[in-house]
Design a protein around this motif. Structure first.
Motif: not given
Length: 124
Positions: A35, A87, A101
């Protein structure tokens, strides 16, 4: 929505708490680096998304072993399935990676911090 009321008892896993902590730690590290790299548009080594995905699979397998497939119909399981779909979309549409995300992270926070009685409510 109804709570899980099964005549079948949850299966027990020896050393479940320490195993869960180790898997969650790996999951946290993998997703955090993934991330963070996406947010700063940096190059993320492929090992970190792989760690996040593999540890996530282990966490799901752990829940399925303990609760059976009914887990996929309760709040926590449904949020997990939403995360998996997001995802997959994020990996296909890299232009939307950061917002997707971010939503995945929000779903993860919800599923891990909801009270137990809410986590175990059947949605599907």
């Amino acid at each position: 929505m109804t709570e899980i009321k099964s005549t079948k008892a949850k299966r027990r896993i020896p050393f479940d708490k320490p195993i869960k902590i180790v898997i969650l730690f790996l999951h946290f590290i993998g997703f955090s680096v993934w991330y963070g790299g996406a947010v700063i548009a940096g190059e993320v080594p492929a090992i970190f998304p792989a760690i996040a995905v593999v540890s996530g699979v282990f966490l799901v397998a752990r829940e399925l072993y303990k609760d059976g497939f009914v887990w996929l119909r309760v709040s926590e399981g449904v949020l997990t399935m939403v995360k998996v779909v997001l995802l997959a979309v994020a990996s296909a549409l890299m232009i939307y990676e950061v917002p997707l995300l971010s939503i995945v992270m929000l779903c993860g926070l919800l599923s891990s911090h909801l009270p137990e009685e809410v986590k175990e409510r059947r949605i599907l």
